[in-house]
Design an enzyme around this catalytic site. Structure first.
Site, mmCIF file in Angstrom:
data_model
loop_
_atom_site.group_PDB
_atom_site.id
_atom_site.type_symbol
_atom_site.label_atom_id
_atom_site.label_comp_id
_atom_site.label_asym_id
_atom_site.label_seq_id
_atom_site.Cartn_x
_atom_site.Cartn_y
_atom_site.Cartn_z
ATOM 1 N N SER A 18 6.147 0.408 -10.519
ATOM 2 C CA SER A 18 5.040 0.570 -9.567
ATOM 3 C C SER A 18 4.653 -0.702 -8.825
ATOM 4 C CB SER A 18 3.801 1.100 -10.299
ATOM 5 O OG SER A 18 3.439 0.225 -11.346
ATOM 6 N N ASP A 308 -6.709 -1.538 -9.804
ATOM 7 C CA ASP A 308 -7.049 -0.564 -10.840
ATOM 8 C C ASP A 308 -6.877 -1.280 -12.183
ATOM 9 O OD1 ASP A 308 -4.303 -0.542 -11.363
ATOM 10 O OD2 ASP A 308 -3.936 1.348 -10.321
ATOM 11 N N HIS A 311 -2.863 -2.637 -11.880
ATOM 12 C CA HIS A 311 -2.188 -3.207 -10.710
ATOM 13 C C HIS A 311 -3.085 -4.175 -9.957
ATOM 14 C CE1 HIS A 311 -0.314 0.786 -11.442
ATOM 15 N NE2 HIS A 311 0.777 0.076 -11.296
#
Length: 333
Positions: A18, A308, A311
């Protein structure tokens, strides 16, 4: 950024998780996606694209810094055009990792499947632009591999599945074997400039603090030690691979220390909050739990290191990419 001599980098091609995904998970049935607000709040037009941040991610910042283009499209982007292939794409999938178990936990695209897509990509290049141009792109492009975080954080610590089977030393050996095989396969397909990111200080990521940092939510030393152990082995393995691949430039990227420096010296970088993400309470929300219905989401993420609970914000990524590229770019030439 000026490259040494007359060197060129025609494309940047990206594999992993990600941190560098730009939308490949959007159409998957997985909780590991983020093509909805508030993700992308500071992206062009405020549009959520499947990037796990408030704005751009390292893939975008690296191509921009190298003067190639502004954004890296995801390979599965429905609007992808043949010309986009010439300057590179991202095959990365949020939630993926080296360990075969890792992508299964969240039903995302494994690294072997990313490699299959890469072979398909090479076929499209040859069909559209010919063999010579394809070989030029493969040998001159910078190919980045960003994985291991989900292996350590999810497959080992959070799920406990691998923890029941391995101690951390043998587990880091286990995922190192897969990392090494992946680099060899890239080399076999023609890649010659390969940069491999080490693990970040995962024990200091907000979700890991919540899960393993006690009441005070301190950095988990146990999780950080796992990252450091993997990094030491990865760095040594890449050095060894270089001896056997004379035409390749294989570069280890240390992201652990620059990120830890920000966490330990936030004021130096203009951050106020490093132990919580901007979204929701900032302690556990990520992906589908970080959504527009979170009333606590911060209004100004510029004070936050993390977007978040897992990340970083675009601002953090900019600092990191600046440090990493300046340190390592010349190693590719």
């Amino acid at each position: 950024m000026r490259l040494p001599g007359n060197e060129t980098v025609p494309a940047v091609i990206i594999f992993g998780d990600s941190i560098v995904e730009t939308g490949n998970n959007n159409d998957l049935r997985t909780p590991a996606k983020c093509n909805f607000p508030p993700y992308g709040r500071d992206f062009q037009g405020g549009i959520p694209t499947g990037r796990f941040s408030n704005g751009k991610v390292p893939s975008d910042l690296i191509v921009k810094e190298l003067g190639i283009k502004d954004l890296v499209p995801s390979y599965k982007d429905p609007n992808l055009k043949p010309n986009d292939l010439l300057t590179g794409v991202s095959f990365a999938s949020g939630g993926s990792g080296y360990d075969p178990l890792t992508p299964k936990l969240l039903s995302v695209i494994s690294l072997p499947d990313q490699l299959k897509q890469f072979k398909e990509y090479i076929g499209k290049l040859k069909a559209n632009f010919g063999e010579d141009r394809t070989n030029f792109i493969l040998t001159r492009s910078i190919i980045l591999v960003v994985a291991s975080s989900n292996d350590i954080a999810n497959s080992y610590f959070a799920s406990g599945i691998r923890k029941a089977q391995y101690d951390i030393s043998s587990y880091t050996d286990f995922i190192l074997g897969y990392a090494s095989s992946f680099i060899k396969e890239l080399y076999g397909l023609g890649a010659r400039r390969v940069g491999v990111f080490g693990a970040p200080p995962l024990g200091c990521v907000p979700s890991q603090r919540t899960l393993f940092g006690g009441i005070g939510r301190v950095c988990s030393q146990q999780v950080n030690q796992a990252s450091m152990m993997f990094n030491a082995k990865l760095s040594a393995e890449l050095h060894s691979l270089k001896q056997h691949m004379p035409q390749a430039r294989i570069v280890y990227f240390d992201v652990y220390n620059p990120l830890l420096h920000i966490i330990q010296n936030p004021a130096t970088y203009g951050f106020q909050v490093v132990d919580k993400g901007c979204c929701g309470t900032g302690t556990l929300e990520v992906s589908i739990s970080c959504n527009r219905l979170e009333p606590q989401t911060c209004t100004d993420e510029s004070n936050y290191m993390f977007w978040d609970s897992y990340h970083p914000t675009e601002r953090t990524y900019k600092i990191l990419v600046g440090k990493v590229l300046n340190k390592y770019i010349s190693s590719f030439f």
